[in-house]
Design a protein around this motif. Structure first.
Motif, mmCIF file in Angstrom:
data_model
loop_
_atom_site.group_PDB
_atom_site.id
_atom_site.type_symbol
_atom_site.label_atom_id
_atom_site.label_comp_id
_atom_site.label_asym_id
_atom_site.label_seq_id
_atom_site.Cartn_x
_atom_site.Cartn_y
_atom_site.Cartn_z
ATOM 1 N N ARG A 98 3.860 11.060 -12.541
ATOM 2 C CA ARG A 98 3.908 10.555 -11.258
ATOM 3 C C ARG A 98 3.228 11.179 -10.183
ATOM 4 N NH1 ARG A 98 10.357 9.947 -11.403
ATOM 5 N NH2 ARG A 98 10.605 8.171 -12.829
ATOM 6 N N ILE A 99 3.091 12.442 -10.096
ATOM 7 C CA ILE A 99 2.351 12.872 -8.772
ATOM 8 C C ILE A 99 0.845 12.467 -9.007
ATOM 9 C CG2 ILE A 99 1.673 15.008 -7.916
ATOM 10 C CD1 ILE A 99 4.527 14.357 -7.426
ATOM 11 N N ALA A 100 0.354 12.573 -10.355
ATOM 12 C CA ALA A 100 -1.057 12.341 -10.538
ATOM 13 C C ALA A 100 -1.436 10.897 -10.259
ATOM 14 C CB ALA A 100 -1.823 12.688 -12.074
ATOM 15 N N ILE A 101 -0.488 9.935 -10.798
ATOM 16 C CA ILE A 101 -0.399 8.592 -10.301
ATOM 17 C C ILE A 101 -0.517 8.453 -8.806
ATOM 18 C CG2 ILE A 101 0.645 6.209 -10.713
ATOM 19 C CD1 ILE A 101 1.407 7.346 -13.528
ATOM 20 N N LEU A 147 -3.636 9.319 -7.096
ATOM 21 C CA LEU A 147 -4.818 8.325 -7.237
ATOM 22 C C LEU A 147 -4.557 7.140 -6.563
ATOM 23 C CD1 LEU A 147 -6.892 6.703 -9.179
ATOM 24 C CD2 LEU A 147 -4.935 6.245 -10.645
ATOM 25 N N ILE A 148 -3.312 6.359 -6.463
ATOM 26 C CA ILE A 148 -3.300 5.198 -5.410
ATOM 27 C C ILE A 148 -3.375 5.346 -3.994
ATOM 28 C CG2 ILE A 148 -1.322 3.477 -5.013
ATOM 29 C CD1 ILE A 148 -2.615 3.425 -8.005
ATOM 30 N N ASP A 191 -7.265 4.264 -15.518
ATOM 31 C CA ASP A 191 -8.014 3.203 -14.436
ATOM 32 C C ASP A 191 -9.341 3.748 -14.317
ATOM 33 O OD1 ASP A 191 -8.051 1.464 -12.423
ATOM 34 O OD2 ASP A 191 -7.941 3.004 -10.591
ATOM 35 N N GLU A 192 -10.295 2.749 -14.508
ATOM 36 C CA GLU A 192 -11.568 2.876 -14.882
ATOM 37 C C GLU A 192 -11.956 4.058 -15.609
ATOM 38 O OE1 GLU A 192 -13.247 3.824 -10.696
ATOM 39 O OE2 GLU A 192 -12.867 1.927 -10.074
ATOM 40 N N GLY A 193 -11.046 4.064 -16.833
ATOM 41 C CA GLY A 193 -11.359 4.853 -17.895
ATOM 42 C C GLY A 193 -10.884 6.309 -17.938
ATOM 43 N N LYS A 194 -10.257 6.548 -16.759
ATOM 44 C CA LYS A 194 -9.923 7.840 -16.541
ATOM 45 C C LYS A 194 -8.361 7.944 -16.686
ATOM 46 C CE LYS A 194 -13.583 8.864 -13.472
ATOM 47 N NZ LYS A 194 -13.788 9.240 -12.018
ATOM 48 N N LEU A 247 0.826 -1.248 -0.126
ATOM 49 C CA LEU A 247 -0.083 -0.068 -0.131
ATOM 50 C C LEU A 247 0.924 1.192 0.068
ATOM 51 C CD1 LEU A 247 -2.607 -1.182 2.509
ATOM 52 C CD2 LEU A 247 -2.859 -1.270 0.034
ATOM 53 N N ASP A 248 1.970 1.307 -0.796
ATOM 54 C CA ASP A 248 2.956 2.394 -1.138
ATOM 55 C C ASP A 248 2.711 3.053 -2.404
ATOM 56 O OD1 ASP A 248 5.164 4.037 -1.098
ATOM 57 O OD2 ASP A 248 6.510 2.140 -0.159
ATOM 58 N N ASN A 249 2.052 4.211 -1.922
ATOM 59 C CA ASN A 249 1.773 4.813 -3.286
ATOM 60 C C ASN A 249 2.696 5.736 -3.787
ATOM 61 O OD1 ASN A 249 0.969 6.479 -0.694
ATOM 62 N ND2 ASN A 249 1.093 8.094 -1.995
ATOM 63 N N VAL A 250 4.025 5.882 -2.930
ATOM 64 C CA VAL A 250 5.131 6.654 -3.533
ATOM 65 C C VAL A 250 6.009 5.690 -4.273
ATOM 66 C CG1 VAL A 250 7.207 7.847 -2.780
ATOM 67 C CG2 VAL A 250 5.018 8.325 -1.818
ATOM 68 N N ALA A 251 6.032 4.437 -3.898
ATOM 69 C CA ALA A 251 6.667 3.291 -4.685
ATOM 70 C C ALA A 251 6.018 3.038 -5.805
ATOM 71 C CB ALA A 251 7.004 2.212 -3.459
#
Length: 107
Positions: free
Chosen positions: A42-45, A48-49, A34-37, A17-21
């Motif tokens: 990296r910042i946006a991803i 999201l995570i 993801d889900e069509g969006k 559950l490491d959104n940075v990694a």
């Protein structure tokens, strides 16, 4: 099954559950659908995570991996606190120079 290091890193990041990694597996200009969006960079991803990890606490169990040049597909059982868990999802990658350039998640 043998996965490329960057895909192993992505799975491990998700399971921790490491959104940075997770975001660090992408190129600076990488894109995730993801889900069509679309989420670009990296910042946006990472944002999201972080949000999806908070909501769903999802973990991945790789089931199959196919590769064709820079394009590859990982089928994984994803389980968490979302409706319909667990679900088998497909992760469509474009990997170049050891970084994910593009990832689309489909059901």
């Amino acid at each position: 099954m043998k996965l490329p290091k960057i895909v192993e890193d992505l799975v491990q990041a998700q399971n921790n559950l490491d959104n940075v990694a997770f975001a660090a597996c992408f190129s600076e200009t990488g894109e995730m659908i993801d889900e069509g969006k679309p989420y670009k960079g990296r910042i946006a991803i990472q944002d999201l995570i972080a949000e999806t990890n908070e909501k769903y606490r999802s973990v991945m169990k790789p089931l199959a991996y196919t590769e064709n040049g820079t394009a590859s597909v990982l089928a994984a059982e994803v389980s968490g606190t979302f409706p319909g868990s667990p679900a088998v999802l497909k992760f469509h990658f474009n990997i170049m120079d050891g970084e994910i350039q593009y990832l689309k998640v489909t059901g």
